[in-house]
Design an enzyme around this catalytic site. Sequence first.
Site, short mmCIF file in Angstrom:
data_model
loop_
_atom_site.label_atom_id
_atom_site.label_comp_id
_atom_site.label_asym_id
_atom_site.label_seq_id
_atom_site.Cartn_x
_atom_site.Cartn_y
_atom_site.Cartn_z
N ASP A 181 -5.30 0.59 1.73
CA ASP A 181 -5.15 -0.18 2.96
C ASP A 181 -3.71 -0.65 3.17
O ASP A 181 -3.42 -1.31 4.17
CB ASP A 181 -6.11 -1.38 2.99
N HIS A 198 -2.10 1.02 -2.85
CA HIS A 198 -3.27 0.49 -2.15
C HIS A 198 -3.56 1.33 -0.90
O HIS A 198 -2.67 1.53 -0.06
CB HIS A 198 -3.03 -0.96 -1.74
N GLU A 249 2.70 -11.11 -11.22
CA GLU A 249 3.41 -10.81 -9.97
C GLU A 249 3.86 -12.13 -9.37
O GLU A 249 5.00 -12.55 -9.56
CB GLU A 249 2.50 -10.03 -9.02
N HIS A 251 -0.16 2.85 -8.92
CA HIS A 251 -0.42 1.59 -8.20
C HIS A 251 -0.09 1.78 -6.72
O HIS A 251 1.06 1.61 -6.30
CB HIS A 251 0.42 0.46 -8.81
#
Length: 376
Positions: free
Chosen positions: A22, A20, A217, A18
């Site tokens: 960006d 990202h 989350e 996990h």
Amino acid sequence: MTTLTPANISLAPKVLLHDHLDGGLRPATVLELAHEVGYDGLPADENGRQIDDAETLGQWFRRAADSGSLERYLETFSHTVAVMQTVGGLERVARECVEDLAADGVVYAEVRYAPEQHLEGGLTLDEVVEAVLRGFAEGEAVAAERGRTITVRCLVTAMRHAARSREIAELAVRYRDRGVVGFDIAGAEAGHPPTRHLDAFEYMRANCAPFTIHAGEAFGLPSIHEAIGFCGTDRLGHGVRVFDDIELPEGVDLAAHSFAGARLGQVANIVRDKRIPLELCPSSNVQTGAVGSLAEHPFNVLARLRFRVTVNTDNRLMSDTTMSKEFGLLADRFGYGWADFERFTVNAMKSAFIHFDERLAFIDDVIKPGYAVLLG
């Protein structure tokens, strides 16, 4: 046995599920790409002047992300996405991502991003994916030249507040044999439940293609229940709020070695029974308010109760983190040793979206030998 120090932790083989794209730019790269593309929206310093040095910009990202709100946390991405609108920018960010992960001891990673957010410069979805895949390949080659072996694959993400998830799912399947190994939905959870994207998930299942869902989350058990019960997710992106469905004996220390007497509800039980991987991101979970502090993080409870926990970074720039730092934080808080980190790493490799024989090769030929050296 090798002492568990920051320097030695960096040597341990790691698997990252996990992360990202960006959310992992180097601050210097943000500045340089902003100048290249003429982006003038970078944040200002305390004196109202636009930040123009990498160290100060990195500090700004960390402070801005420390809001305790997922929505405010996500605002920081407007700057990174703005400089990732060209082929050259995407290739560079992807290449540097791989270089940085390899330097941190990551041997396998699945890095995700939302192609639909990189179209403002006139690129097509396919051009975005191909640019990122080229960058990953270049990064792997650079790492190999430096004596580091790493494999990086891609998850394409649909934004949950938008209406392009089926199109992005089709993109994932179209590039499934060229480096894209799965699909995800991301973005603010509140008001954007996973079930809005059932068409995309059904398409993935119909094509025997795996997917993960950001759930549990900012929202709680309802999003986890939807992701599992209605959407059929293979993994849970974060999933930390599954802890809401676990009742512990009164007064128990979250850093304990045993949680005898813990009672699991239906959602928690199905997550554990079906071995649904949890993509836990300790530092990020604190920043977004999913948990109040690292001391309150249920990672240890979930690990000791034998959920399939994995350790992840989420957004290395915003959290000013690495896999080694996350390992270090967990070791300091919960007293983990090499055997624990080997288990978490094997958990992650078992949960990767590549084929079984590839996963087994990583476990037997890379991960276990690497930890055998550290365990002595």
